[in-house]
Write a protein that holds these residues in place. Structure first.
Motif, PDB file in Angstrom:
ATOM      1  N   ASP A 178      -4.993   9.976  11.630  1.00  0.00           N
ATOM      2  CA  ASP A 178      -3.570  10.013  11.950  1.00  0.00           C
ATOM      3  C   ASP A 178      -3.051   8.683  12.495  1.00  0.00           C
ATOM      4  O   ASP A 178      -2.338   8.637  13.504  1.00  0.00           O
ATOM      5  N   SER A 179      -3.399   7.570  11.851  1.00  0.00           N
ATOM      6  CA  SER A 179      -2.882   6.263  12.239  1.00  0.00           C
ATOM      7  C   SER A 179      -1.660   5.945  11.385  1.00  0.00           C
ATOM      8  O   SER A 179      -1.672   6.139  10.164  1.00  0.00           O
ATOM      9  N   LYS A 180      -0.608   5.439  12.034  1.00  0.00           N
ATOM     10  CA  LYS A 180       0.642   5.178  11.330  1.00  0.00           C
ATOM     11  C   LYS A 180       0.961   3.687  11.370  1.00  0.00           C
ATOM     12  O   LYS A 180       1.181   3.120  12.441  1.00  0.00           O
ATOM     13  N   ILE A 181       0.975   3.058  10.211  1.00  0.00           N
ATOM     14  CA  ILE A 181       1.291   1.638  10.086  1.00  0.00           C
ATOM     15  C   ILE A 181       2.514   1.495   9.195  1.00  0.00           C
ATOM     16  O   ILE A 181       2.553   2.033   8.086  1.00  0.00           O
ATOM     17  N   GLU A 182       3.529   0.773   9.687  1.00  0.00           N
ATOM     18  CA  GLU A 182       4.778   0.611   8.952  1.00  0.00           C
ATOM     19  C   GLU A 182       5.043  -0.863   8.671  1.00  0.00           C
ATOM     20  O   GLU A 182       4.544  -1.752   9.360  1.00  0.00           O
ATOM     21  N   HIS A 183       5.879  -1.114   7.652  1.00  0.00           N
ATOM     22  CA  HIS A 183       6.221  -2.470   7.246  1.00  0.00           C
ATOM     23  C   HIS A 183       7.679  -2.750   7.605  1.00  0.00           C
ATOM     24  O   HIS A 183       8.560  -1.934   7.359  1.00  0.00           O
ATOM     25  N   GLY A 184       7.939  -3.934   8.202  1.00  0.00           N
ATOM     26  CA  GLY A 184       9.315  -4.318   8.506  1.00  0.00           C
ATOM     27  C   GLY A 184       9.401  -5.146   9.770  1.00  0.00           C
ATOM     28  O   GLY A 184       8.423  -5.305  10.510  1.00  0.00           O
ATOM     29  N   ASN A 185      10.592  -5.676  10.005  1.00  0.00           N
ATOM     30  CA  ASN A 185      10.843  -6.503  11.180  1.00  0.00           C
ATOM     31  C   ASN A 185      11.116  -5.597  12.377  1.00  0.00           C
ATOM     32  O   ASN A 185      12.144  -4.919  12.447  1.00  0.00           O
ATOM     33  N   THR A 186      10.210  -5.606  13.340  1.00  0.00           N
ATOM     34  CA  THR A 186      10.326  -4.739  14.512  1.00  0.00           C
ATOM     35  C   THR A 186      11.630  -4.966  15.269  1.00  0.00           C
ATOM     36  O   THR A 186      12.218  -4.028  15.805  1.00  0.00           O
ATOM     37  N   LEU A 187      12.076  -6.211  15.342  1.00  0.00           N
ATOM     38  CA  LEU A 187      13.236  -6.541  16.165  1.00  0.00           C
ATOM     39  C   LEU A 187      14.551  -6.081  15.550  1.00  0.00           C
ATOM     40  O   LEU A 187      15.543  -5.904  16.267  1.00  0.00           O
ATOM     41  N   THR A 188      14.577  -5.907  14.238  1.00  0.00           N
ATOM     42  CA  THR A 188      15.819  -5.493  13.586  1.00  0.00           C
ATOM     43  C   THR A 188      15.717  -4.129  12.910  1.00  0.00           C
ATOM     44  O   THR A 188      16.738  -3.518  12.590  1.00  0.00           O
ATOM     45  N   ASP A 189      14.502  -3.660  12.697  1.00  0.00           N
ATOM     46  CA  ASP A 189      14.312  -2.383  12.003  1.00  0.00           C
ATOM     47  C   ASP A 189      13.080  -1.682  12.580  1.00  0.00           C
ATOM     48  O   ASP A 189      12.013  -1.659  11.984  1.00  0.00           O
ATOM     49  N   ASP A 190      13.244  -1.108  13.767  1.00  0.00           N
ATOM     50  CA  ASP A 190      12.147  -0.435  14.453  1.00  0.00           C
ATOM     51  C   ASP A 190      11.830   0.880  13.750  1.00  0.00           C
ATOM     52  O   ASP A 190      12.635   1.814  13.773  1.00  0.00           O
ATOM     53  N   LYS A 191      10.655   0.950  13.129  1.00  0.00           N
ATOM     54  CA  LYS A 191      10.268   2.146  12.385  1.00  0.00           C
ATOM     55  C   LYS A 191       9.889   3.307  13.298  1.00  0.00           C
ATOM     56  O   LYS A 191       9.770   4.448  12.838  1.00  0.00           O
ATOM     57  N   PHE A 192       9.691   3.020  14.584  1.00  0.00           N
ATOM     58  CA  PHE A 192       9.314   4.070  15.539  1.00  0.00           C
ATOM     59  C   PHE A 192      10.382   4.195  16.625  1.00  0.00           C
ATOM     60  O   PHE A 192      10.083   4.340  17.802  1.00  0.00           O
ATOM     61  N   ASP A 216       4.394  -4.466  11.104  1.00  0.00           N
ATOM     62  CA  ASP A 216       4.386  -5.899  10.874  1.00  0.00           C
ATOM     63  C   ASP A 216       5.228  -6.210   9.654  1.00  0.00           C
ATOM     64  O   ASP A 216       5.338  -5.384   8.736  1.00  0.00           O
ATOM     65  N   TRP A 217       5.814  -7.413   9.646  1.00  0.00           N
ATOM     66  CA  TRP A 217       6.698  -7.759   8.536  1.00  0.00           C
ATOM     67  C   TRP A 217       6.017  -8.625   7.479  1.00  0.00           C
ATOM     68  O   TRP A 217       6.592  -8.891   6.433  1.00  0.00           O
ATOM     69  N   ASN A 218       4.804  -9.095   7.753  1.00  0.00           N
ATOM     70  CA  ASN A 218       4.079  -9.896   6.769  1.00  0.00           C
ATOM     71  C   ASN A 218       3.416  -8.956   5.754  1.00  0.00           C
ATOM     72  O   ASN A 218       2.615  -8.095   6.109  1.00  0.00           O
ATOM     73  N   ASP A 219       3.740  -9.150   4.476  1.00  0.00           N
ATOM     74  CA  ASP A 219       3.277  -8.220   3.440  1.00  0.00           C
ATOM     75  C   ASP A 219       1.758  -8.087   3.415  1.00  0.00           C
ATOM     76  O   ASP A 219       1.212  -6.979   3.403  1.00  0.00           O
ATOM     77  N   ALA A 220       1.070  -9.239   3.385  1.00  0.00           N
ATOM     78  CA  ALA A 220      -0.384  -9.205   3.239  1.00  0.00           C
ATOM     79  C   ALA A 220      -1.061  -8.624   4.478  1.00  0.00           C
ATOM     80  O   ALA A 220      -2.008  -7.845   4.378  1.00  0.00           O
ATOM     81  N   LEU A 221      -0.570  -9.011   5.671  1.00  0.00           N
ATOM     82  CA  LEU A 221      -1.171  -8.495   6.894  1.00  0.00           C
ATOM     83  C   LEU A 221      -0.900  -7.007   7.055  1.00  0.00           C
ATOM     84  O   LEU A 221      -1.770  -6.239   7.496  1.00  0.00           O
ATOM     85  N   TYR A 222       0.311  -6.589   6.712  1.00  0.00           N
ATOM     86  CA  TYR A 222       0.621  -5.159   6.730  1.00  0.00           C
ATOM     87  C   TYR A 222      -0.333  -4.394   5.814  1.00  0.00           C
ATOM     88  O   TYR A 222      -0.864  -3.336   6.186  1.00  0.00           O
ATOM     89  N   ALA A 223      -0.585  -4.952   4.620  1.00  0.00           N
ATOM     90  CA  ALA A 223      -1.489  -4.280   3.673  1.00  0.00           C
ATOM     91  C   ALA A 223      -2.896  -4.163   4.252  1.00  0.00           C
ATOM     92  O   ALA A 223      -3.558  -3.130   4.085  1.00  0.00           O
ATOM     93  N   LEU A 224      -3.340  -5.217   4.938  1.00  0.00           N
ATOM     94  CA  LEU A 224      -4.671  -5.198   5.547  1.00  0.00           C
ATOM     95  C   LEU A 224      -4.765  -4.100   6.603  1.00  0.00           C
ATOM     96  O   LEU A 224      -5.745  -3.340   6.650  1.00  0.00           O
ATOM     97  N   ALA A 225      -3.751  -3.998   7.462  1.00  0.00           N
ATOM     98  CA  ALA A 225      -3.757  -2.952   8.486  1.00  0.00           C
ATOM     99  C   ALA A 225      -3.622  -1.564   7.864  1.00  0.00           C
ATOM    100  O   ALA A 225      -4.262  -0.598   8.329  1.00  0.00           O
ATOM    101  N   LYS A 226      -2.829  -1.479   6.835  1.00  0.00           N
ATOM    102  CA  LYS A 226      -2.620  -0.176   6.183  1.00  0.00           C
ATOM    103  C   LYS A 226      -3.908   0.346   5.565  1.00  0.00           C
ATOM    104  O   LYS A 226      -4.220   1.550   5.643  1.00  0.00           O
ATOM    105  N   ILE A 227      -4.677  -0.570   4.983  1.00  0.00           N
ATOM    106  CA  ILE A 227      -5.963  -0.166   4.397  1.00  0.00           C
ATOM    107  C   ILE A 227      -6.875   0.405   5.464  1.00  0.00           C
ATOM    108  O   ILE A 227      -7.469   1.479   5.288  1.00  0.00           O
ATOM    109  N   GLU A 228      -6.989  -0.289   6.593  1.00  0.00           N
ATOM    110  CA  GLU A 228      -7.881   0.210   7.637  1.00  0.00           C
ATOM    111  C   GLU A 228      -7.372   1.507   8.233  1.00  0.00           C
ATOM    112  O   GLU A 228      -8.162   2.364   8.636  1.00  0.00           O
ATOM    113  N   SER A 229      -6.059   1.685   8.289  1.00  0.00           N
ATOM    114  CA  SER A 229      -5.516   2.908   8.873  1.00  0.00           C
ATOM    115  C   SER A 229      -5.922   4.142   8.079  1.00  0.00           C
ATOM    116  O   SER A 229      -5.976   5.254   8.620  1.00  0.00           O
ATOM    117  N   ARG A 230      -6.228   3.955   6.798  1.00  0.00           N
ATOM    118  CA  ARG A 230      -6.646   5.092   5.960  1.00  0.00           C
ATOM    119  C   ARG A 230      -7.988   5.661   6.410  1.00  0.00           C
ATOM    120  O   ARG A 230      -8.313   6.801   6.077  1.00  0.00           O
TER     121      ARG A 230
END
Length: 518
Positions: free
Chosen positions: A101-115, A83-97
């Motif tokens: 083995d959950s992988k959460i990345e930050h960025g615009n999926t349409l222009t910078d696909d982390k996977f 997700d590209w929203n900073d706060a929402l990404y942080a929320l998902a990242k916290i739960e992924s901990r």
């Protein structure tokens, strides 16, 4: 109680953090329905199930689906989200901990696909609705990943996410994606949206589309739809699509949650999933061959005819599109042009005198001309030409004798030509007679077989088109119209009931009048 509290906290944080219009927090009952649909297609096994959400937000949809799948099916799971929203990404990242083995990345999926190198067994997403992609359209148009087969209008990027998700499915992958109604029918035949839908159906990727009730989400009351994707459809489902109208499959909430007034409760969820599993028509679901959603947009060039069914086209020699005239006078009732009706001005010394007439006389005369509204008369050395509005025909008059030429147009054009090495500045005025044609199109049902399709187009034209025409391009479009499929006309009251009501009202009025006279 814990789940309800957790949902409330996540929703409030997500609503505050989601500063992009169209971002929707997915409610728990919709997550449960998505998970039930996916779980119904899975079997127990040892193979790892990889689940991906390209717009994961705070992770409620991604992790919610994972948890419910594990309740239904004995499978190891791994989640991936971006997700590209900073706060929402942080929320998902916290739960992924707190997950294995959950992988959460930050960025615009349409222009910078982390996977970019990964494929997944299951994709889920609730991408933003009606959000433009103007800010990164250059990157999208220059994308080298071949994810985007067609581009939707720049005002709504939902179908960009859809194409991205499809590109992430492995050979047996499936998915459920939440969209609003624009993904079903926006865009005309040949548009990016229509072409994306056609591509999806051509590739047989869509298994079902499910219409959810209104008032399902916390900050919008619109209809939403679940697109069920499947790259390994059973043989009996190949080249077929099920529509499920679940708009009435809900239970009212005792207390509203923002705009959310309804929920798809467990009983209705199980019924929807069972309907999809049964793959048979009922009163709220229907199965169609995919071509049902295709249509021909057949372009035609119509030639208008006069009251006698004649067109000026029959007066032209073969291969000619117009008859050029050499006028000596033009008269439209308000203005008459005579000595300035010339192709060229041979003497450049006259230009200063002629220039004022070009700007003040000739140009307004031509630019405001509508031969069907103004009584234009074109005089040549041999005849006069005009248009008869009542008969809708061109008229040629020679020595007082009139001849109808058929429906056509008088086209007058003038232009200023700059000085060249061989010619001085000059005015060019042209007058010609042309057939009266207009472009049009017809929407015609589509047939899978090309010969049958062309025969159906020809039969339609023969039945409905009475004027001469030529075929132009045929564009095949795709739209999914729930209203057309599930429309139920309002049951009108009988005439007897209406008359009884009128009689009763008359009696009430009479009693009222009598009381006023007392």
């Amino acid at each position: 109680m814990l789940n309800t509290l957790e949902e409330h906290i996540k929703r409030r944080w997500a609503d505050i953090s989601a500063d992009t219009a169209g971002e929707q927090y997915t409610p728990d009952d919709v997550i449960a329905l998505i998970a039930e649909i996916i779980a119904s297609k899975l079997e127990d096994g040892d193979r790892l199930l990889k689940i991906y959400d390209c717009t994961c937000g705070g992770g409620n949809l991604l992790f919610g689906v994972e948890d419910r799948i594990k309740e239904k099916v004995n499978r190891l799971t791994q989640t991936f989200g971006q997700d590209w929203n900073d706060a929402l990404y942080a929320l998902a990242k916290i739960e992924s901990r707190f997950r294995v083995d959950s992988k959460i990345e930050h960025g615009n999926t349409l222009t910078d696909d982390k996977f970019f190198a990964d494929e997944f067994d299951v994709v889920v997403a609730n991408p933003p609705y009606g959000v433009d992609w103007k800010g990164f359209q250059k990157d999208i148009r220059n994308d080298k990943t071949q994810r985007f087969h067609h581009l939707p209008s720049v005002g709504d990027g939902q179908l960009l996410f859809m194409q991205h998700l499809i590109s992430k499915l492995n050979g047996t992958g499936m998915g459920v994606v939440v969209h609003n109604g624009s993904t079903l029918f926006s865009g005309d035949a040949g548009s990016g949206e229509s072409n994306i839908r056609k591509w999806m159906l051509d590739k047989d990727l869509v298994e079902a589309v499910i219409q959810l009730p209104t008032d399902e989400f916390f900050n919008t009351n619109i209809y939403t739809y679940l697109w069920v994707l499947n790259k390994q459809k059973p043989d009996e489902r190949k080249d077929r699509v099920m529509l499920i109208n679940a708009s009435e499959k809900f239970k009212p909430l005792k207390k509203n949650k923002g705009s959310k007034r309804k929920e798809v409760d467990e009983a209705n969820r199980l019924e929807i999933v069972e309907t999809l599993a049964q793959w048979a028509d009922n009163d709220y679901a229907r199965v169609f061959d995919k071509e049902f959603f295709y249509f021909n947009k057949q372009g035609i060039m119509l030639t208008n005819v006069d009251e006698q069914g004649e067109t000026f086209a029959t007066r032209l020699k073969e291969g000619k599109k117009s008859l050029k005239l050499k006028p000596v006078k033009l008269d439209n009732g308000d203005r008459t042009l005579t000595e300035f009706i010339i192709d060229e001005v041979p003497n450049s010394a006259k230009w200063d005198d002629l220039k004022q007439y070009f700007t003040e006389d000739i140009k307004p005369f031509v630019s405001s001309l509508d031969y069907k509204e103004q009584p234009l008369v074109v005089t040549t050395e041999k005849a006069q030409y005009s248009f008869d509005n009542e008969q809708e025909t061109l008229i040629k008059e020679v020595l007082g004798k009139q001849e109808a030429l058929g429906c056509g147009k008088i086209v007058v054009k003038c232009s200023f030509k700059k000085k060249t090495k061989t010619k001085p500045e000059n005015i060019v005025i042209t007058v010609e007679l042309t057939p009266d044609t207009q472009k049009d199109y017809e929407i015609i049902p589509y047939h899978r077989d090309s010969d049958e399709n062309q025969a159906a187009i020809a039969a339609f034209m023969e039945k409905y088109i009475t004027k001469p025409f030529e075929y132009l391009d045929n564009v095949v479009g795709v739209e999914i119209n729930f209203h057309k499929v599930f429309y139920k006309p309002e049951q009108l009251r009988s005439v007897e009931e209406i008359l009884d009501d009128i009689s009763e009202l008359d009696q009430q009025l009479k009693e009222l009048e009598d009381s006023l006279l007392l």
